[in-house]
Design an enzyme around this catalytic site. Structure first.
Site, PDB file in Angstrom:
ATOM      1  N   TYR A 143       0.805  -1.223   0.000  1.00 14.53           N
ATOM      2  CA  TYR A 143       0.000   0.000   0.000  1.00 14.53           C
ATOM      3  C   TYR A 143       0.841   1.278   0.000  1.00 14.53           C
ATOM      4  O   TYR A 143       0.282   2.377  -0.022  1.00 14.53           O
ATOM      5  CB  TYR A 143      -0.940   0.007   1.206  1.00 14.53           C
ATOM      6  CG  TYR A 143      -1.855  -1.199   1.235  1.00 14.53           C
ATOM      7  CD1 TYR A 143      -2.975  -1.255   0.412  1.00 14.53           C
ATOM      8  CD2 TYR A 143      -1.583  -2.291   2.057  1.00 14.53           C
ATOM      9  CE1 TYR A 143      -3.815  -2.358   0.412  1.00 14.53           C
ATOM     10  CE2 TYR A 143      -2.418  -3.398   2.075  1.00 14.53           C
ATOM     11  CZ  TYR A 143      -3.528  -3.441   1.250  1.00 14.53           C
ATOM     12  OH  TYR A 143      -4.349  -4.536   1.252  1.00 14.53           O
ATOM     13  N   HIS A 199      -4.770   6.147  -0.657  1.00 11.87           N
ATOM     14  CA  HIS A 199      -5.364   5.923   0.663  1.00 11.87           C
ATOM     15  C   HIS A 199      -4.353   6.116   1.796  1.00 11.87           C
ATOM     16  O   HIS A 199      -4.750   6.189   2.962  1.00 11.87           O
ATOM     17  CB  HIS A 199      -5.926   4.503   0.714  1.00 11.87           C
ATOM     18  CG  HIS A 199      -7.249   4.392   1.412  1.00 11.87           C
ATOM     19  ND1 HIS A 199      -8.102   5.465   1.627  1.00 11.87           N
ATOM     20  CD2 HIS A 199      -7.894   3.314   1.955  1.00 11.87           C
ATOM     21  CE1 HIS A 199      -9.188   5.055   2.254  1.00 11.87           C
ATOM     22  NE2 HIS A 199      -9.088   3.764   2.471  1.00 11.87           N
ATOM     23  N   ASN A 214      -9.808   0.348   7.972  1.00 10.36           N
ATOM     24  CA  ASN A 214     -11.208   0.299   8.409  1.00 10.36           C
ATOM     25  C   ASN A 214     -11.399   0.087   9.908  1.00 10.36           C
ATOM     26  O   ASN A 214     -12.517   0.237  10.413  1.00 10.36           O
ATOM     27  CB  ASN A 214     -11.958  -0.786   7.639  1.00 10.36           C
ATOM     28  CG  ASN A 214     -12.137  -0.414   6.171  1.00 10.36           C
ATOM     29  OD1 ASN A 214     -11.771   0.676   5.744  1.00 10.36           O
ATOM     30  ND2 ASN A 214     -12.686  -1.329   5.404  1.00 10.36           N
TER      31      ASN A 214
END
Length: 253
Positions: free
Chosen positions: A71, A76, A123
């Protein structure tokens, strides 16, 4: 009849006795000393309390993102990148794991700060942030959340004192772990809307193009300036400057 020398001695002794104050009784003297001791102890305690109370509380700066090399460099993860930018500029090491976050302590212009990058995945970020805030007893108005925002134009910033999650799952998790409180500041970093009919979940996990990377790096430096003003001069001053500057930036784009 006493001699003259004896009379002189007696007179001198009387005169000395008249000038001397009466000595207090032992109990009175002890009571006075006890009162003085209590007063001194109380003064020392008050001084200690003032010293403790006057110690500035640190800011907790939290960047949201996903852990792992997969990532790195994605949209994000601009919250993580903002923390990395601060850490590098202020020479703060963010390497130890604490409360499920990469964590470090340091100073910005002499003011204490803590930097954190939750390693729980986006999340469920609140699982880490909530325990950090509780453990260090940081007031929510000194917890700055930094995260990506699709509703802001690409490479722009917005600093707000409070608000909702705006559909951002990481922020939703944080608010949930703050027992529903939204009364904490946040720095939103614009990543723009996905092109065409692209799925937003796929878009936020895409890396930047070379041109976008250069533009975002410049924005991260603007974010660093905003956070320095926030720490040194307060939220209102920083928000006024950064939001006005970014509004002009959007109008001129």
């Amino acid at each position: 009849m006493p001699g003259l020398s004896h009379l002189r001695l007696s007179n001198v002794s009387c005169a000395y006795a008249l000038r001397m104050p009466l000595r207090p009784a032992v109990s009175e003297f002890s009571g006075s000393m006890l009162t003085m001791h209590k007063h001194s102890s109380h003064t020392l305690q008050m001084t200690a309390d003032v010293s403790v109370d006057s110690k500035p509380k640190p800011w907790l700066l939290v960047g949201l993102g996903n852990p792992g090399k997969l990532y790195d460099g994605t949209r994000h993860n601009v919250g993580f990148e903002m923390i990395d930018t601060i850490a590098q500029a202020e020479r703060i090491t963010v390497s130890r794991i604490q409360h499920r976050a990469l964590f470090g302590k340091g100073h910005i212009n002499g003011n204490p700060v803590m930097l954190a990058k939750p390693q729980t995945f986006m999340n469920v970020s609140g699982e880490s942030v909530g325990t950090l805030v509780t453990y260090y007893k940081i007031p929510l108005n000194q917890v700055l959340l930094i995260f990506d925002d699709m509703d802001l134009p690409f490479a722009t910033l917005r600093l707000l004192p409070k608000g909702g999650h705006g559909g951002h799952n990481g922020m939703k998790s944080v608010i949930d772990h703050f027992k529903g409180s939204r009364e904490f500041p946040r720095l939103r970093i614009g990543i723009g809307r996905p092109p065409g009919k692209m799925d937003p979940a796929s878009y936020v996990l895409r890396p930047f193009t070379r041109g976008e990377r250069e533009e975002m790096d410049f924005t991260l430096q603007e974010g660093l300036d905003a956070i320095r003003i926030l720490i040194n001069q307060g939220f209102d001053k920083s928000a006024t400057i950064v939001n006005r500057t970014q509004k002009t930036k959007i109008q001129n784009s």
